[in-house]
Write a protein that holds these residues in place. Sequence first.
Motif, PDB file in Angstrom:
ATOM      1  N   GLU A  52       2.280   6.781 -12.172  1.00  0.00           N
ATOM      2  CA  GLU A  52       3.533   7.074 -11.491  1.00  0.00           C
ATOM      3  C   GLU A  52       4.242   5.823 -10.995  1.00  0.00           C
ATOM      4  O   GLU A  52       5.409   5.875 -10.629  1.00  0.00           O
ATOM      5  N   TRP A  53       3.547   4.722 -10.936  1.00  0.00           N
ATOM      6  CA  TRP A  53       4.114   3.484 -10.373  1.00  0.00           C
ATOM      7  C   TRP A  53       4.186   2.433 -11.463  1.00  0.00           C
ATOM      8  O   TRP A  53       3.166   2.035 -12.020  1.00  0.00           O
ATOM      9  N   PRO A  54       5.366   1.965 -11.845  1.00  0.00           N
ATOM     10  CA  PRO A  54       5.487   0.962 -12.905  1.00  0.00           C
ATOM     11  C   PRO A  54       5.051  -0.407 -12.400  1.00  0.00           C
ATOM     12  O   PRO A  54       5.846  -1.190 -11.899  1.00  0.00           O
ATOM     13  N   ALA A  55       3.773  -0.698 -12.509  1.00  0.00           N
ATOM     14  CA  ALA A  55       3.210  -1.911 -11.913  1.00  0.00           C
ATOM     15  C   ALA A  55       3.844  -3.181 -12.468  1.00  0.00           C
ATOM     16  O   ALA A  55       3.874  -4.214 -11.806  1.00  0.00           O
TER      17      ALA A  55
ATOM     18  N   ALA B 225      -4.814   6.092  -6.673  1.00  0.00           N
ATOM     19  CA  ALA B 225      -4.640   7.322  -7.449  1.00  0.00           C
ATOM     20  C   ALA B 225      -3.241   7.415  -8.040  1.00  0.00           C
ATOM     21  O   ALA B 225      -3.065   7.842  -9.184  1.00  0.00           O
ATOM     22  N   VAL B 226      -2.229   7.025  -7.256  1.00  0.00           N
ATOM     23  CA  VAL B 226      -0.851   7.083  -7.748  1.00  0.00           C
ATOM     24  C   VAL B 226      -0.663   6.115  -8.918  1.00  0.00           C
ATOM     25  O   VAL B 226      -0.082   6.469  -9.944  1.00  0.00           O
ATOM     26  N   VAL B 227      -1.174   4.900  -8.775  1.00  0.00           N
ATOM     27  CA  VAL B 227      -1.039   3.918  -9.844  1.00  0.00           C
ATOM     28  C   VAL B 227      -1.812   4.370 -11.086  1.00  0.00           C
ATOM     29  O   VAL B 227      -1.333   4.259 -12.218  1.00  0.00           O
ATOM     30  N   ALA B 228      -3.030   4.900 -10.889  1.00  0.00           N
ATOM     31  CA  ALA B 228      -3.844   5.354 -12.014  1.00  0.00           C
ATOM     32  C   ALA B 228      -3.192   6.512 -12.749  1.00  0.00           C
ATOM     33  O   ALA B 228      -3.365   6.661 -13.964  1.00  0.00           O
ATOM     34  N   ALA B 229      -2.432   7.333 -12.023  1.00  0.00           N
ATOM     35  CA  ALA B 229      -1.750   8.464 -12.652  1.00  0.00           C
ATOM     36  C   ALA B 229      -0.520   8.039 -13.436  1.00  0.00           C
ATOM     37  O   ALA B 229       0.129   8.858 -14.074  1.00  0.00           O
TER      38      ALA B 229
ATOM     39  N   LEU C  44       0.815  -1.209   0.000  1.00  0.00           N
ATOM     40  CA  LEU C  44       0.000   0.000   0.000  1.00  0.00           C
ATOM     41  C   LEU C  44       0.853   1.265   0.000  1.00  0.00           C
ATOM     42  O   LEU C  44       0.493   2.264  -0.629  1.00  0.00           O
ATOM     43  N   GLY C  45       1.969   1.240   0.700  1.00  0.00           N
ATOM     44  CA  GLY C  45       2.763   2.439   0.854  1.00  0.00           C
ATOM     45  C   GLY C  45       3.826   2.664  -0.195  1.00  0.00           C
ATOM     46  O   GLY C  45       4.215   3.810  -0.454  1.00  0.00           O
ATOM     47  N   GLU C  46       4.316   1.598  -0.830  1.00  0.00           N
ATOM     48  CA  GLU C  46       5.446   1.728  -1.745  1.00  0.00           C
ATOM     49  C   GLU C  46       5.176   2.644  -2.939  1.00  0.00           C
ATOM     50  O   GLU C  46       6.048   3.447  -3.306  1.00  0.00           O
ATOM     51  N   PRO C  47       4.007   2.587  -3.586  1.00  0.00           N
ATOM     52  CA  PRO C  47       3.800   3.508  -4.720  1.00  0.00           C
ATOM     53  C   PRO C  47       3.893   4.977  -4.330  1.00  0.00           C
ATOM     54  O   PRO C  47       4.436   5.788  -5.086  1.00  0.00           O
ATOM     55  N   PHE C  48       3.399   5.342  -3.147  1.00  0.00           N
ATOM     56  CA  PHE C  48       3.490   6.733  -2.705  1.00  0.00           C
ATOM     57  C   PHE C  48       4.947   7.109  -2.455  1.00  0.00           C
ATOM     58  O   PHE C  48       5.399   8.184  -2.859  1.00  0.00           O
ATOM     59  N   HIS C  49       5.688   6.227  -1.800  1.00  0.00           N
ATOM     60  CA  HIS C  49       7.119   6.469  -1.624  1.00  0.00           C
ATOM     61  C   HIS C  49       7.821   6.629  -2.965  1.00  0.00           C
ATOM     62  O   HIS C  49       8.661   7.518  -3.144  1.00  0.00           O
ATOM     63  N   ALA C  50       7.475   5.765  -3.929  1.00  0.00           N
ATOM     64  CA  ALA C  50       8.198   5.703  -5.200  1.00  0.00           C
ATOM     65  C   ALA C  50       7.947   6.901  -6.092  1.00  0.00           C
ATOM     66  O   ALA C  50       8.583   7.012  -7.149  1.00  0.00           O
ATOM     67  N   LEU C  51       7.061   7.813  -5.702  1.00  0.00           N
ATOM     68  CA  LEU C  51       6.945   9.059  -6.457  1.00  0.00           C
ATOM     69  C   LEU C  51       8.290   9.748  -6.598  1.00  0.00           C
ATOM     70  O   LEU C  51       8.572  10.401  -7.606  1.00  0.00           O
ATOM     71  N   THR C  52       9.146   9.607  -5.596  1.00  0.00           N
ATOM     72  CA  THR C  52      10.450  10.265  -5.619  1.00  0.00           C
ATOM     73  C   THR C  52      11.362   9.729  -6.707  1.00  0.00           C
ATOM     74  O   THR C  52      12.350  10.387  -7.064  1.00  0.00           O
TER      75      THR C  52
END
Length: 277
Positions: free
Chosen positions: A264-267, A258-262, A4-12
């Motif tokens: 920003e996270w290479p799923a 939201a982060v994944v939909a945008a 749950l938290g990794e995509p938000f962290h990975a914005l950087t």
Amino acid sequence: MWALGEPFHALTYFADEARTAYAGAGLRGFWAGYFAGRAAPLGPVGPALVTATFGSFAPDFVARRVPEVWTAVAPADALAARLAGVDAAVQRSLPQWIGSPEAQEAATLARRAAEAVDVLGRPLAAANADVPWPAEPHLVLWQALTTLREHRGDGHLAVLLHHELLGLPALVLTAAAGTTSADWLQKARGWSPEQWTACAEELTGRGLLADGGLSADGSALRAAVEADTDRLAQGPWTALGDRGCDRLAELLTPVRRAVVAAGEWPAQNPIGVPEPD
């Protein structure tokens, strides 16, 4: 909680705004921003310490970027750039969430967990725990999740070291498990085909690989590593408590979505690094 938290962290690492912020600070290219931003809490460290604490990169791959990144930017400026990049990315991808009661609550819960991390023997967790807290709730959440992420990563490296898998052997086992391609991992972590082949032969001799894939012993060892990593990462979540964890998970779910939909996270990439430039 990691998922749950990794995509938000990975914005950087992956958000365009993060790359723009790093470039504005003088860090050109993905890897300059990655190494400077992630290592900045440690100070202007050299390649040996970065290689040791990051745990999966070939030493010469690190040495091509570190310590040169510190000639472009001081660690304090790299820390400012990583926060600025995350801030801009969140402003774009979650504009109505910023400043909401949910953002404030998530920040409060995540910070409570992050302040409970045991930093003994965990250099990246300790370094991030020493970084001053930002004022804005969404950045407090990011800093807390980053500290928790590095806490888990430090424990993971300790488990891999115990099993004599730290570095390239862990990557070879990951590829053998079929989660990420060997060719991609070699490029993304800077290992040569010759080094990869030699390591695979060693792991085959240890009985962990068979016919290019994981043996039964290899699968069991990999599962044990993950279980021990979870166990060593549990402390701050235990301190937060079941109700706190459940509520934080509830609050993070739409943020992750939201982060994944945008985009920003290479799923497609479970370990979170794009093709090297």
